[in-house]
Design a protein around this motif. Sequence first.
Motif, short mmCIF file in Angstrom:
data_model
loop_
_atom_site.label_atom_id
_atom_site.label_comp_id
_atom_site.label_asym_id
_atom_site.label_seq_id
_atom_site.Cartn_x
_atom_site.Cartn_y
_atom_site.Cartn_z
N ALA A 106 2.79 0.32 -10.26
CA ALA A 106 2.57 1.21 -9.12
C ALA A 106 1.40 0.73 -8.27
O ALA A 106 0.57 -0.06 -8.72
CB ALA A 106 2.31 2.62 -9.61
N LEU A 107 1.37 1.25 -7.07
CA LEU A 107 0.23 1.04 -6.19
C LEU A 107 -0.77 2.13 -6.51
O LEU A 107 -0.44 3.32 -6.48
CB LEU A 107 0.67 1.13 -4.73
CG LEU A 107 -0.41 1.02 -3.67
CD1 LEU A 107 -1.08 -0.36 -3.73
CD2 LEU A 107 0.17 1.25 -2.30
N ARG A 115 -7.15 10.40 -6.49
CA ARG A 115 -6.56 9.18 -7.02
C ARG A 115 -5.04 9.37 -7.03
O ARG A 115 -4.55 10.43 -7.40
CB ARG A 115 -7.05 8.93 -8.43
CG ARG A 115 -6.41 7.76 -9.10
CD ARG A 115 -6.74 7.71 -10.58
NE ARG A 115 -5.84 6.81 -11.26
CZ ARG A 115 -6.17 5.59 -11.65
NH1 ARG A 115 -7.39 5.15 -11.43
NH2 ARG A 115 -5.29 4.83 -12.25
N SER A 116 -4.32 8.33 -6.62
CA SER A 116 -2.86 8.38 -6.60
C SER A 116 -2.29 7.11 -7.22
O SER A 116 -2.77 6.02 -6.94
CB SER A 116 -2.32 8.50 -5.17
OG SER A 116 -2.80 9.65 -4.55
N ASP A 117 -1.28 7.29 -8.05
CA ASP A 117 -0.49 6.17 -8.56
C ASP A 117 0.89 6.36 -7.96
O ASP A 117 1.61 7.30 -8.31
CB ASP A 117 -0.40 6.20 -10.09
CG ASP A 117 -1.75 5.95 -10.74
OD1 ASP A 117 -2.71 5.61 -10.04
OD2 ASP A 117 -1.84 6.10 -11.98
N THR A 122 8.86 4.45 -3.97
CA THR A 122 8.54 5.52 -3.03
C THR A 122 8.56 5.02 -1.59
O THR A 122 8.83 5.77 -0.67
CB THR A 122 7.13 6.09 -3.35
OG1 THR A 122 7.11 6.52 -4.69
CG2 THR A 122 6.77 7.23 -2.42
N PHE A 123 8.32 3.72 -1.42
CA PHE A 123 8.18 3.16 -0.08
C PHE A 123 9.47 2.50 0.40
O PHE A 123 10.15 1.81 -0.35
CB PHE A 123 7.03 2.17 -0.03
CG PHE A 123 5.72 2.77 -0.46
CD1 PHE A 123 5.15 3.79 0.28
CD2 PHE A 123 5.07 2.32 -1.59
CE1 PHE A 123 3.94 4.36 -0.11
CE2 PHE A 123 3.87 2.87 -1.99
CZ PHE A 123 3.30 3.89 -1.25
N SER A 161 7.29 -8.07 -1.96
CA SER A 161 8.35 -8.37 -2.93
C SER A 161 8.79 -7.13 -3.70
O SER A 161 9.94 -7.05 -4.13
CB SER A 161 7.91 -9.46 -3.90
OG SER A 161 6.91 -8.97 -4.77
N ARG A 162 7.91 -6.16 -3.85
CA ARG A 162 8.24 -4.95 -4.63
C ARG A 162 8.85 -3.83 -3.78
O ARG A 162 9.46 -2.92 -4.32
CB ARG A 162 6.99 -4.44 -5.32
CG ARG A 162 6.56 -5.38 -6.43
CD ARG A 162 5.36 -4.86 -7.15
NE ARG A 162 5.14 -5.65 -8.33
CZ ARG A 162 3.98 -6.22 -8.62
NH1 ARG A 162 2.94 -6.03 -7.82
NH2 ARG A 162 3.85 -6.93 -9.71
N ILE A 163 8.62 -3.89 -2.49
CA ILE A 163 9.16 -2.85 -1.60
C ILE A 163 10.41 -3.41 -0.94
O ILE A 163 10.36 -4.36 -0.20
CB ILE A 163 8.12 -2.43 -0.53
CG1 ILE A 163 6.91 -1.81 -1.22
CG2 ILE A 163 8.74 -1.49 0.48
CD1 ILE A 163 5.75 -1.56 -0.29
#
Length: 164
Positions: A106-107, A115-117, A122-123, A161-163
């Motif tokens: 995760a980002l 704080r967010s994971d 999600t994107f 690459s992940r999105i």
Amino acid sequence: MPPRSLTVDESLLRRMARDAAIYSLTRPVAIVMWVALAGALTLSVLNQSTPRAPGQEPPFGAGWMPTIILGLAAYAVVMSVATARRAVRTAMPVETVVWATVDDEALKLGSGDRRSDIAYATFQNMRVGKDAVLLKVRGASVATAIPRALLTDDDIASLRSRIS
């Protein structure tokens, strides 16, 4: 490796808001709006220059149409900039320490005590501006803005690459 962090200042907020506004004003729906406004402006100008028979008046309000259309375009720009500034300021107030980490799962983002994971799924897509990386949230009209300075070129490539 510890996350990269920085303290948000007024200048960074303005520059990030500029990138977010440009993103907003160049999305496909906005481009359709710009094309429609340009078409309406062209038609209204052509309507003004069309020869008329002596004594024939142009349609009511036709003289104001170019001004109204230009006013609508200016309003769209002003509102986009104001909305972007408000969104960036809400997420990252001045003097807040923000950080980001591109992890395998995760980002990870932080701003002040928050704080967010966020899973990459999600994107929907991303755009890298001069001062902000904008991540469009899937199924919503919002984007998450991250200061560009927090991400290395390798981080950007990894995010791309992940999105999908």
